[in-house]
Design a protein around this motif. Sequence first.
Motif: not given
Length: 182
Positions: A14-15, A20-22, A30-38
Amino acid sequence: MDASPLQDLAAVPPDFDLESRATADDHQALRLWLRLLACTTRVEGVIRNRLRQDFATTLPRFDLLAQLERNPDGLPMRELSKRLMVTGGNITGITDQLESEGLVVREAHASDRRSFTVKLTPLGKRQFKRMAATHEQWVVELLAGWSVEEKSQVYGLLAGLKSHLTDLGAADAATANKGKKK
């Protein structure tokens, strides 16, 4: 296909989910970028695991074979390094392994005796064809959570983002070149 995508994804700690950082307070971009990356990381993880399990190979080896399959006349090792965005040493190591397995052959470059062109062997072509067909099934399976219309919509939205990023990259390069001329 023994493992389902859910089993493969369950193996991801999970980590490890970059999203989950956002927090809700973070900028939407930023949230979108992290979702794409995830999502990219999860899909790539499943593909890596399945390549290892089903074909005893790695994603870099698959990627090198894919480049050669798209270029039947072969590619210089320098070009493979550029296309795969890895060092020449990495390409040499992967090529050595694939050559020892009879999947690729190195030929002296016609105009540069210091350079080699790498080509798929007939065995390499057959093996890659099998892997590529299975790889495509995996990607279809992993993206089956979206309808055809949703996939088309996301594809179009990402095309717009890619174009925007290309424009930004060109502008950044032009600015950097101006700074060098001073």
